[in-house]
Design a protein around this motif. Structure first.
Motif, PDB file in Angstrom:
ATOM      1  N   ALA A 349      -0.169 -12.417  -9.595  1.00  9.86           N
ATOM      2  CA  ALA A 349       0.136 -12.661  -8.180  1.00  9.86           C
ATOM      3  C   ALA A 349       0.127 -11.358  -7.383  1.00  9.86           C
ATOM      4  O   ALA A 349      -0.359 -11.309  -6.242  1.00  9.86           O
ATOM      5  CB  ALA A 349       1.496 -13.342  -8.049  1.00  9.86           C
ATOM      6  N   ALA A 350       0.647 -10.281  -7.979  1.00  8.09           N
ATOM      7  CA  ALA A 350       0.720  -9.003  -7.273  1.00  8.09           C
ATOM      8  C   ALA A 350      -0.662  -8.420  -7.000  1.00  8.09           C
ATOM      9  O   ALA A 350      -0.854  -7.701  -6.009  1.00  8.09           O
ATOM     10  CB  ALA A 350       1.552  -8.010  -8.093  1.00  8.09           C
ATOM     11  N   THR A 351      -1.623  -8.717  -7.871  1.00  8.99           N
ATOM     12  CA  THR A 351      -2.958  -8.141  -7.678  1.00  8.99           C
ATOM     13  C   THR A 351      -3.767  -8.841  -6.586  1.00  8.99           C
ATOM     14  O   THR A 351      -4.797  -8.312  -6.168  1.00  8.99           O
ATOM     15  CB  THR A 351      -3.748  -8.192  -8.995  1.00  8.99           C
ATOM     16  OG1 THR A 351      -3.772  -9.540  -9.493  1.00  8.99           O
ATOM     17  CG2 THR A 351      -3.124  -7.280 -10.043  1.00  8.99           C
ATOM     18  N   VAL A 352      -3.321 -10.005  -6.125  1.00  3.74           N
ATOM     19  CA  VAL A 352      -4.074 -10.716  -5.078  1.00  3.74           C
ATOM     20  C   VAL A 352      -4.109  -9.914  -3.776  1.00  3.74           C
ATOM     21  O   VAL A 352      -5.203  -9.608  -3.266  1.00  3.74           O
ATOM     22  CB  VAL A 352      -3.496 -12.129  -4.846  1.00  3.74           C
ATOM     23  CG1 VAL A 352      -4.181 -12.798  -3.659  1.00  3.74           C
ATOM     24  CG2 VAL A 352      -3.663 -12.981  -6.102  1.00  3.74           C
ATOM     25  N   PRO A 353      -2.965  -9.545  -3.170  1.00  5.16           N
ATOM     26  CA  PRO A 353      -3.040  -8.735  -1.941  1.00  5.16           C
ATOM     27  C   PRO A 353      -3.613  -7.344  -2.188  1.00  5.16           C
ATOM     28  O   PRO A 353      -4.262  -6.775  -1.297  1.00  5.16           O
ATOM     29  CB  PRO A 353      -1.580  -8.661  -1.477  1.00  5.16           C
ATOM     30  CG  PRO A 353      -0.763  -8.915  -2.700  1.00  5.16           C
ATOM     31  CD  PRO A 353      -1.561  -9.856  -3.529  1.00  5.16           C
ATOM     32  N   LEU A 354      -3.394  -6.780  -3.386  1.00  3.22           N
ATOM     33  CA  LEU A 354      -3.951  -5.459  -3.682  1.00  3.22           C
ATOM     34  C   LEU A 354      -5.471  -5.514  -3.734  1.00  3.22           C
ATOM     35  O   LEU A 354      -6.145  -4.545  -3.355  1.00  3.22           O
ATOM     36  CB  LEU A 354      -3.396  -4.948  -5.018  1.00  3.22           C
ATOM     37  CG  LEU A 354      -1.904  -4.630  -5.046  1.00  3.22           C
ATOM     38  CD1 LEU A 354      -1.477  -4.169  -6.440  1.00  3.22           C
ATOM     39  CD2 LEU A 354      -1.552  -3.571  -4.009  1.00  3.22           C
ATOM     40  N   THR A 355      -6.025  -6.631  -4.196  1.00  2.00           N
ATOM     41  CA  THR A 355      -7.478  -6.792  -4.216  1.00  2.00           C
ATOM     42  C   THR A 355      -8.053  -6.791  -2.808  1.00  2.00           C
ATOM     43  O   THR A 355      -9.096  -6.178  -2.540  1.00  2.00           O
ATOM     44  CB  THR A 355      -7.855  -8.100  -4.940  1.00  2.00           C
ATOM     45  OG1 THR A 355      -7.420  -8.029  -6.294  1.00  2.00           O
ATOM     46  CG2 THR A 355      -9.347  -8.332  -4.911  1.00  2.00           C
ATOM     47  N   VAL A 356      -7.368  -7.465  -1.894  1.00  2.00           N
ATOM     48  CA  VAL A 356      -7.811  -7.491  -0.494  1.00  2.00           C
ATOM     49  C   VAL A 356      -7.815  -6.078   0.089  1.00  2.00           C
ATOM     50  O   VAL A 356      -8.787  -5.639   0.732  1.00  2.00           O
ATOM     51  CB  VAL A 356      -6.909  -8.412   0.349  1.00  2.00           C
ATOM     52  CG1 VAL A 356      -7.303  -8.370   1.816  1.00  2.00           C
ATOM     53  CG2 VAL A 356      -6.963  -9.844  -0.180  1.00  2.00           C
ATOM     54  N   LEU A 357      -6.752  -5.339  -0.135  1.00  2.00           N
ATOM     55  CA  LEU A 357      -6.646  -3.979   0.382  1.00  2.00           C
ATOM     56  C   LEU A 357      -7.657  -3.046  -0.292  1.00  2.00           C
ATOM     57  O   LEU A 357      -8.220  -2.148   0.358  1.00  2.00           O
ATOM     58  CB  LEU A 357      -5.228  -3.460   0.173  1.00  2.00           C
ATOM     59  CG  LEU A 357      -4.847  -2.165   0.912  1.00  2.00           C
ATOM     60  CD1 LEU A 357      -4.964  -2.355   2.415  1.00  2.00           C
ATOM     61  CD2 LEU A 357      -3.427  -1.741   0.541  1.00  2.00           C
ATOM     62  N   TRP A 358      -7.899  -3.252  -1.569  1.00  2.00           N
ATOM     63  CA  TRP A 358      -8.830  -2.400  -2.308  1.00  2.00           C
ATOM     64  C   TRP A 358     -10.256  -2.546  -1.784  1.00  2.00           C
ATOM     65  O   TRP A 358     -10.958  -1.552  -1.565  1.00  2.00           O
ATOM     66  CB  TRP A 358      -8.758  -2.746  -3.790  1.00  2.00           C
ATOM     67  CG  TRP A 358      -9.680  -1.955  -4.676  1.00  2.00           C
ATOM     68  CD1 TRP A 358     -10.643  -2.447  -5.494  1.00  2.00           C
ATOM     69  CD2 TRP A 358      -9.705  -0.528  -4.841  1.00  2.00           C
ATOM     70  NE1 TRP A 358     -11.274  -1.438  -6.161  1.00  2.00           N
ATOM     71  CE2 TRP A 358     -10.719  -0.239  -5.779  1.00  2.00           C
ATOM     72  CE3 TRP A 358      -8.980   0.514  -4.282  1.00  2.00           C
ATOM     73  CZ2 TRP A 358     -11.027   1.055  -6.169  1.00  2.00           C
ATOM     74  CZ3 TRP A 358      -9.280   1.823  -4.675  1.00  2.00           C
ATOM     75  CH2 TRP A 358     -10.286   2.079  -5.609  1.00  2.00           C
ATOM     76  N   TRP A 359     -10.703  -3.781  -1.576  1.00  2.00           N
ATOM     77  CA  TRP A 359     -12.040  -3.978  -1.032  1.00  2.00           C
ATOM     78  C   TRP A 359     -12.129  -3.491   0.412  1.00  2.00           C
ATOM     79  O   TRP A 359     -13.195  -3.052   0.864  1.00  2.00           O
ATOM     80  CB  TRP A 359     -12.450  -5.445  -1.123  1.00  2.00           C
ATOM     81  CG  TRP A 359     -12.997  -5.803  -2.465  1.00  2.00           C
ATOM     82  CD1 TRP A 359     -12.371  -6.515  -3.457  1.00  2.00           C
ATOM     83  CD2 TRP A 359     -14.279  -5.454  -2.987  1.00  2.00           C
ATOM     84  NE1 TRP A 359     -13.172  -6.627  -4.557  1.00  2.00           N
ATOM     85  CE2 TRP A 359     -14.353  -5.987  -4.304  1.00  2.00           C
ATOM     86  CE3 TRP A 359     -15.366  -4.752  -2.484  1.00  2.00           C
ATOM     87  CZ2 TRP A 359     -15.490  -5.837  -5.112  1.00  2.00           C
ATOM     88  CZ3 TRP A 359     -16.500  -4.599  -3.292  1.00  2.00           C
ATOM     89  CH2 TRP A 359     -16.552  -5.124  -4.575  1.00  2.00           C
ATOM     90  N   SER A 360     -11.024  -3.542   1.131  1.00  2.00           N
ATOM     91  CA  SER A 360     -11.004  -2.968   2.477  1.00  2.00           C
ATOM     92  C   SER A 360     -11.225  -1.459   2.423  1.00  2.00           C
ATOM     93  O   SER A 360     -11.957  -0.894   3.239  1.00  2.00           O
ATOM     94  CB  SER A 360      -9.666  -3.281   3.161  1.00  2.00           C
ATOM     95  OG  SER A 360      -9.578  -2.655   4.416  1.00  2.00           O
ATOM     96  N   PHE A 361     -10.606  -0.803   1.434  1.00  2.00           N
ATOM     97  CA  PHE A 361     -10.824   0.635   1.261  1.00  2.00           C
ATOM     98  C   PHE A 361     -12.277   0.923   0.888  1.00  2.00           C
ATOM     99  O   PHE A 361     -12.878   1.898   1.382  1.00  2.00           O
ATOM    100  CB  PHE A 361      -9.901   1.182   0.177  1.00  2.00           C
ATOM    101  CG  PHE A 361     -10.266   2.562  -0.285  1.00  2.00           C
ATOM    102  CD1 PHE A 361      -9.949   3.670   0.499  1.00  2.00           C
ATOM    103  CD2 PHE A 361     -10.953   2.755  -1.480  1.00  2.00           C
ATOM    104  CE1 PHE A 361     -10.312   4.949   0.086  1.00  2.00           C
ATOM    105  CE2 PHE A 361     -11.317   4.020  -1.888  1.00  2.00           C
ATOM    106  CZ  PHE A 361     -10.997   5.126  -1.109  1.00  2.00           C
ATOM    107  N   ILE A 362     -12.862   0.095   0.028  1.00  2.00           N
ATOM    108  CA  ILE A 362     -14.259   0.303  -0.368  1.00  2.00           C
ATOM    109  C   ILE A 362     -15.180   0.200   0.841  1.00  2.00           C
ATOM    110  O   ILE A 362     -16.110   1.008   1.006  1.00  2.00           O
ATOM    111  CB  ILE A 362     -14.653  -0.711  -1.460  1.00  2.00           C
ATOM    112  CG1 ILE A 362     -13.827  -0.468  -2.734  1.00  2.00           C
ATOM    113  CG2 ILE A 362     -16.139  -0.624  -1.769  1.00  2.00           C
ATOM    114  CD1 ILE A 362     -13.991  -1.545  -3.786  1.00  2.00           C
TER     115      ILE A 362
END
Length: 382
Positions: A349-362
């Motif tokens: 569950a914690a990796t769901v919002p982190l994935t959104v932010l990570w691709w935003s950084f990419i």
């Protein structure tokens, strides 16, 4: 894993890294200045950490619930009689799904049912845990897993749901990255992107989606093949993420240098995948490898965020710190709340919002590098 075999594999990897560091030093004088010798030193530190962890820790996955005499007696009796109390399982005493196709149950109903052994283990576990709860005793693990409640035949519903969400977020992130590169940012004359790491992020996106797909399948139905596919795909994406973190944080753009960096990591990851699939699925060693590679890339990104002047550094810091904290959920386990939410599912569950932010950084990194390259190009043409 036998300690001699483990040390032997690591020594082979260390020898390859020594060769890499030697070649890197000699190539610096030949124009490959983009390959810093510090990169080889980082490899040494990471591998020494891995060796130390393998010597200090030995993780055991034997379960106390398996040794419970009441549980074992229940399963043994069920496999003979096909019943747990008043609940009986037709698949224990019949072959209802071995006749002609028109006499079999629909697939949607078959999927929700397990084999005789699976149903016996599950319902004996449920009954035994109910007894332990009335006695005020804590839950136990059975066959390496906490006592989860099934939902529509799904073994771990929360982990499946969050795995599917992660898959969807990676797909959305990859599609938005693709649109940003080829429809929002300027392209070269040959219609290729200016961003030098585009191919790496495409591969990362495919490996991530593949990993979360098999994670959802594995948590739906834990059998040998789904377990191996889940572990193998997770190791593949973690290993490739380590390669991407090295290449991006050290700004490696020369193809020869990229090959020298990637080859040892790919060799180690491939060897590890072959080992757990065709020799021994060592859960403890696999956890050590995953944690070591994960920590190594978090440290690389943190170091780069501290020294670079990237406009989206704050996103990188959030991902690095939050991921580091979330990794503790993989190390510190606790029984599932209400039979659904354990530490592993909360990690998903914690990796769901982190994935959104990570691709935003990419995406921001692609825009930043494209803008920088265009400025250099305009300066040269003046």
């Amino acid at each position: 894993m036998k300690s001699k075999t483990r040390v032997f594999v690591l020594l082979l990897f260390l020898l390859d890294i020594y060769r890499l560091s030697f070649v890197a030093k000699t190539r610096l004088s030949d124009g490959l200045g983009e390959f810093p010798t510090q990169m080889a030193l980082c490899y040494w530190k990471a591998l020494l950490l891995l060796l130390l962890l393998s010597c200090l820790f030995s993780v055991s996955y034997s379960s106390l619930g398996d040794a419970d005499p009441n549980y074992r007696a229940c399963v043994g009796e069920c496999e003979i009689s096909g019943c747990v109390g008043q609940l009986c399982f037709p698949q224990c005493n019949s072959s209802s799904n071995t006749g002609p196709w028109y006499t079999q149950e629909p697939l949607c109903l078959q999927w929700q049912k397990w084999g005789c052994q699976g149903d016996c283990r599950y319902h004996c576990m449920v009954n035994r845990e109910r007894e332990r709860e009335t006695l005020g005793q804590p839950p136990l693990k059975y066959h390496g897993k906490w006592p989860f409640k099934r939902l529509l035949g799904i073994q771990e519903p929360a982990s499946v749901a969050f795995s599917v969400l992660n898959l969807a977020m990676h797909f959305h992130g990859w599609i938005s990255f693709f649109i940003t590169l080829y429809y929002k940012l300027p392209l070269r004359e040959d219609k290729t992107a200016y961003y030098e790491y585009v191919g790496l992020w495409h591969i990362y996106g495919f490996l991530s989606m593949n990993s979360w797909f098999w994670s959802a399948v594995f948590h739906t139905r834990d059998v040998d093949i789904t377990e191996r596919l889940d572990y193998s795909s997770a190791i593949a994406v973690i290993g490739f993420s380590l390669i991407v973190s090295i290449l991006r944080t050290f700004d490696v753009r020369v193809e020869a240098a990229r090959v020298m960096v990637s080859a040892p990591v790919l060799a180690f990851v491939t060897t590890h995948i072959l080992y757990i699939n065709f020799y021994k699925l060592d859960y403890g060693w696999n956890m050590i490898v995953c944690v070591a590679m994960g920590v190594a890339q978090l440290l690389l990104w943190a170091r780069w965020a501290a020294v670079s002047r990237h406009p989206s550094n704050w996103k990188l810091w959030v991902v690095v710190i939050a991921t580091g904290l979330a990794m503790l959920l993989e190390i510190y386990e606790f029984p599932p709340y209400k039979g659904y939410f354990d530490a592993h599912s909360i990690w998903h569950a914690a990796t769901v919002p982190l994935t959104v932010l990570w691709w935003s950084f990419i995406r921001d990194d692609a825009e930043f590098r494209t803008s920088s390259l265009l400025k250099k190009y305009k300066t040269k043409t003046k």
